[in-house]
Design a protein around this motif. Structure first.
Motif, PDB file in Angstrom:
ATOM      1  N   PRO A 150       0.796  -1.225   0.000  1.00  0.00           N
ATOM      2  CA  PRO A 150       0.000   0.000   0.000  1.00  0.00           C
ATOM      3  C   PRO A 150       0.839   1.292   0.000  1.00  0.00           C
ATOM      4  N   THR A 177       2.158   1.840  -3.467  1.00  0.00           N
ATOM      5  CA  THR A 177       1.081   2.256  -4.359  1.00  0.00           C
ATOM      6  C   THR A 177       0.751   3.728  -4.133  1.00  0.00           C
ATOM      7  N   ALA A 178       0.672   4.122  -2.859  1.00  0.00           N
ATOM      8  CA  ALA A 178       0.354   5.511  -2.547  1.00  0.00           C
ATOM      9  C   ALA A 178       1.466   6.445  -3.019  1.00  0.00           C
ATOM     10  N   LEU A 221      -3.542   7.761   2.215  1.00  0.00           N
ATOM     11  CA  LEU A 221      -3.806   6.907   1.051  1.00  0.00           C
ATOM     12  C   LEU A 221      -3.376   5.466   1.300  1.00  0.00           C
ATOM     13  N   SER A 222      -2.184   5.294   1.923  1.00  0.00           N
ATOM     14  CA  SER A 222      -1.695   3.936   2.191  1.00  0.00           C
ATOM     15  C   SER A 222      -2.693   3.169   3.026  1.00  0.00           C
ATOM     16  N   ILE A 281      -5.675   2.324   0.864  1.00  0.00           N
ATOM     17  CA  ILE A 281      -5.367   1.265  -0.115  1.00  0.00           C
ATOM     18  C   ILE A 281      -5.222  -0.082   0.588  1.00  0.00           C
ATOM     19  N   VAL A 287      -8.644  -1.356   1.181  1.00  0.00           N
ATOM     20  CA  VAL A 287      -9.268  -1.815  -0.072  1.00  0.00           C
ATOM     21  C   VAL A 287      -8.710  -3.186  -0.457  1.00  0.00           C
ATOM     22  N   ASN A 288      -7.364  -3.326  -0.373  1.00  0.00           N
ATOM     23  CA  ASN A 288      -6.741  -4.621  -0.681  1.00  0.00           C
ATOM     24  C   ASN A 288      -7.310  -5.716   0.212  1.00  0.00           C
ATOM     25  N   THR A 307      -3.086  -6.911  -3.630  1.00  0.00           N
ATOM     26  CA  THR A 307      -2.092  -5.853  -3.455  1.00  0.00           C
ATOM     27  C   THR A 307      -1.307  -5.663  -4.750  1.00  0.00           C
ATOM     28  N   ILE A 340      -3.717  -4.188  -7.573  1.00  0.00           N
ATOM     29  CA  ILE A 340      -4.010  -2.760  -7.412  1.00  0.00           C
ATOM     30  C   ILE A 340      -2.752  -1.927  -7.644  1.00  0.00           C
ATOM     31  N   VAL A 387      -2.580   0.929 -10.557  1.00  0.00           N
ATOM     32  CA  VAL A 387      -2.200   2.314 -10.287  1.00  0.00           C
ATOM     33  C   VAL A 387      -0.964   2.689 -11.105  1.00  0.00           C
TER      34      VAL A 387
END
Lengths: 369, 303
Positions: A217, A220-221, A234-235, A238, A241-242, A265, A268, A272
């Motif tokens: 996460p 990704t963020a 955001l992390s 995310i 969500v994962n 993970t 996503i 992204v």
């Protein structure tokens, strides 16, 4: 049934959020692999504490394991400090050695006690809610939820209280040291948190997949924002969500929950990586394509501009011969002419291409630059 | 008398396992040198974990448990994982360590998902996850050792053929690129060799400990020399030594798993090297410091 879903989901969400918080700083400080090392190296700590207490859910176990985690960090730093071993090699030496000791201890002495290697390494979220917290006979919910909840709160407090220090140490360690903040103290604080979080989470998702929750996460963020505060929030989002999407996939296909969360993970992250504006792969490819046409168009208008009003202008600007003057491929030249026409940089005059006022400005600006 | 008891243990099966472990140590030690020098020590960890989905897919597709097919699956997955790491690093601002961690853990997680799928189909002939994680050196057969020997030998020969190119890649990648070497291709070649070494080692020491087989012999060898040639050679020797001694030690008592013992032997070699190696070693360093201090005292006392 619904209660079961809720229990597992809430454990997954809380674990994901708790892992994402210290993960942000590990990703930014290029120390993500410490989480991998810690998650493996805590094994001997768990085993020894298990021998002493005979209980897999004893709080002593978590303390011993977290202690081993911090010890791993110390070992890695000591090895590095000899200047004989680089950081990556120091990590690569330390955790397999500690892990090996753990494996040998288990197979040598734990043959008839219940300590399953798979559970330590892989975890099984589906069983996590079976361990209930009961006080005076009333069921207060699954124990792992309370453990991870406590760790989440601890991480949250650490990040909020030491936000300024963490930020400074992460982005400019020498300035932090000059201003009197101790990077070492913050470093060990962070590493202790990572250890505690890893130990808490291994019960639920296993030690290898903790790494997915810690690294995934935040990375990704990191693709999405330039602000630390936004990256942290955001992390956490995310991560959740994962966890939720992974859980439902695992439920639908009847597969390992932790594995499905890790798979989500990756999915996503890759999504992204592809679509995020400005920095994503698609955005980069489109920018490259646009730059290619713009550059060609600039070349074209400069060519026309150079010969404008001169005797040879008529031959130099004949559409059919342009590719020879610019030494381009004829097909490519046609496309560039179309592109330039659509941008109103040039206009067609019988067989000739002439500059518009706009095209002339572009050429002049490009030449000045 | 201790020697004698070790000798009597040296039966045929043990010899096969020891030869296999020695070959494996040789190959991974030599190739690991490059990974350590390029500061990619943990790439091995990532590749070995990323191999799991490949094994599972190979099994799902073919339904066979033939080592060669599973090894092929593992190699392809490990290789894809490495390519993903490289492209993440090249195309985004995410650093190497995070890219490694993501690929390692999520590929492994995906492998776990596939594994539970296989388990659910109730196929008794399933690829054992424990074996993948911890290896089972004791189950090495003659044909496995032959596979390790042949594939590992090919990897070593390729390494020798591209010796000059790989050396340049390791020590000065920018220069290599500027004089026209295809550095990205060489990078992929080196990674592919590592993939071969790792995949061969999975059966013997397992995914978790395979990275140590790449890192430890190389780090130990690095302490003794500053020359690549000697370092690769020494790393290969240390790898073989750890393989053989680990196998023998684990056979002297019951319930000591071979893989972890090999890793601990390699770690001991590293410890000894860091302590005793001439010039670089800690003890040497201490002696030099004392001599310098004494000299300094003598020099300053003159004034």
């Amino acid at each position: 049934m619904l209660q079961g879903h809720l229990d597992i989901l809430s454990i997954a969400i809380v674990t994901a959020a708790a892992c994402a918080l210290p993960g942000v700083f590990l990703v930014l400080r290029r120390m993500t692999l410490m989480s991998d090392a810690i998650s493996h190296a805590i094994l001997p700590g768990i085993v020894i504490a298990f021998f002493l207490t005979g209980n897999l859910s004893s709080p002593l176990l978590i303390l011993a394991a977290a202690g081993t985690g911090v010890l791993t960090v110390v070992f890695v730093e000591l090895l590095q400090r000899t200047k004989l071993v680089k950081e990556d090699a120091a990590i690569g030496l330390t955790f397999p050695a500690l892990f090996s000791i753990g494996v040998i201890l288990i197979s040598r002495f734990a043959g008839n006690v219940h300590l399953d290697m798979d559970v330590v390494l892989l975890g099984e979220l589906a069983y996590a809610p079976l361990n209930r917290l009961k006080i005076f006979g009333s069921d207060l919910g699954p124990v792992p939820l309370y453990v991870m909840g406590t760790i989440l709160v601890l991480n949250l407090i650490f990040v909020v209280v030491f936000y300024k220090e963490l930020k400074l140490v992460t982005f400019d360690a020498s300035l932090a040291a000059a201003l009197g903040f101790s990077p070492t103290l913050i470093h060990y604080g962070l590493m202790t948190l990572v250890s505690v979080t890893t130990v808490g989470a291994f019960d639920a998702v296993g030690s290898i997949l903790v790494v997915a929750l810690i690294a995934g996460p935040p990375a990704t963020a990191y693709l999405m924002t330039d602000r630390l505060s936004r990256m942290i929030i955001l992390s956490a989002i995310i991560g959740c969500v994962n966890a939720v999407s992974g859980y439902w996939i695992a439920f639908l296909f009847d597969v390992s929950i932790a594995g499905a969360i890790a798979t989500m993970t990756l999915i996503i992250f890759v999504l992204v990586f592809l679509v995020v504006p400005n920095r994503g792969l698609i955005a980069i490819a489109r920018r490259h394509a646009r730059q290619k046409w713009e550059f060609a168009q600039t070349m074209l208008v400069i060519h026309l501009f150079n010969h404008e009003g001169l005797p040879e202008a008529e031959t130099e600007s004949a559409i059919a011969d342009l590719h020879e003057h610019l030494s381009w491929d004829p097909g490519f030249t046609n496309q560039v002419v179309k592109y330039a026409l659509s941008n109103r940089c040039v206009s067609r005059k019988e067989t000739q291409l002439i500059l518009t006022a706009h095209g002339r400005t572009i050429a002049q600006q490009a030449l000045v630059q | 008398m201790e020697n004698l008891s070790i000798l009597t243990h040296f039966d045929y099966t043990l010899m096969i396992v020891a030869v296999g472990a020695a070959l494996l140590g040789t190959v991974s030690g030599a190739l690991g040198s490059y990974a350590v020098l390029r500061r990619q020590s943990l790439l091995g960890d990532a590749i070995s974990h990323a191999a799991l989905p490949g094994i599972a897919i190979a099994f799902l597709l073919t339904g066979s448990k033939t080592p060669l097919i599973l090894v092929l699956g593992a190699a392809i997955a490990g290789w894809l994982g490495t390519l993903l790491i490289m492209s993440i690093v090249r195309l985004t601002r995410i650093k190497y360590d995070s890219a490694l961690a993501i690929v390692l853990s999520t590929f492994f997680g995906f492998g776990l998902v596939l594994h539970t799928l296989i388990q659910r189909t109730g196929n008794a002939n399933q690829a054992g996850l424990d074996t993948f994680l911890f290896g089972q050196a004791a189950t090495l057969l003659e044909r496995d050792v032959l596979t390790i020997g042949i594939l590992g030998g090919i990897a070593l020969v390729v390494m020798l053929i591209f010796w000059k190119e790989l050396k340049l890649l390791v020590f000065d990648e920018g220069f290599a690129a500027s004089i026209g070497f295809p550095t990205r291709t060489l990078d992929i070649l080196l990674t592919s060799l590592l993939v071969v070494a790792i995949v061969l080692g999975l059966q013997a020491v397992g995914a978790v400990l395979m990275s140590a087989m790449l890192v430890a012999p190389a780090v130990a060898a690095r302490q003794w020399t500053d020359r690549l040639r000697l370092m690769v050679f020494l790393a290969a020797c240390f790898g073989a030594l750890a393989g053989v001694s680990g196998t023998i030690i684990s056979s002297t008592a019951s319930r000591i798993p071979t893989g972890p013992t090999i890793v601990l032997c390699a770690t001991v070699v590293v410890g000894l090297s860091i302590a005793f190696a001439p010039n670089r070693g800690l003890i040497w360093d201490r002696i030099r410091q004392q001599r310098n201090r004494r000299n300094l005292k003598m020099e300053t006392s003159r004034y």
